[in-house]
Design an enzyme around this catalytic site. Sequence first.
Site: not given
Ligand code: SAH
Length: 227
Positions: A57-60, A89, A111, A144-145, A220
Amino acid sequence: MSWMCSGTSNKELIANLWRQGLLKTPRVKEAFEKVDRAHFSPLGPYEDSPQRIGYDATISAPHMHAQATEALAHRLKPGAKVLDIGSGSGYLTAVFAHLVSPGGQCVGVEHIPQLCTMSEVNLRKDPVHRAMLENGTMKIIKSDGRLGYPEGGPYDAIHVGAAAQGFPQALIDQLKAPGSMFIPVEEGMLGTQHIYHVEKKADGTVEKNKAYGVLYVPLTDAKVHPN
Ligand code: SAH
């Protein structure tokens, strides 16, 4: 434009986002000032680029956080309900929680269990955010989002922080009428991604407006990470 916003402090980063017109609403700028990126990004917190936080993952990047919040600002009023999918994050969950206070709620859905724990640790570094977790203004849910979080809805605003394949129906269903969603969507043979501004109108009709090209991590199935 975006890479020009880096700063040496949270205040300087935000001043640069404002000067470049990425932040344009005073109350959105104030909410950004209340959340220090250093609590969420161990590396280069004030760089205007995405930073790795582990677990794929990244912080955007700050300019994406600014654009996403501005796109939803008309819905982020005190008392509003917000869903932050892929909360990672925890940074944007906190920004949204400030904007809907008092009386509102922001639910972050992530997730990867380790990221849920990490985001709560990040948030608890600031006593204001710790109190928001404790009084329910802010909540992190491991799920799961793509399924949203119907228990907390319907939502005035939904932010999706990872690139979806199409528009998850559960998220559209959980939007209020009226309500707005900011979502990166992957499409076509090349898998290019674009931000869509989705508006559910008062009569329940849904409009999808394609905005600009982006590069997000995918929304995913969860990969299991050893600790
Ligand atoms: N808004 C966050 C973005 C993190 S990157 C920030 O700026 O810190 C995207 C995130 O989506 C990751 O943490 C990844 O684990 C999460 N993610 C990917 N697929 C997901 C799903 N199906 N359900 C929930 N989270 C998910």
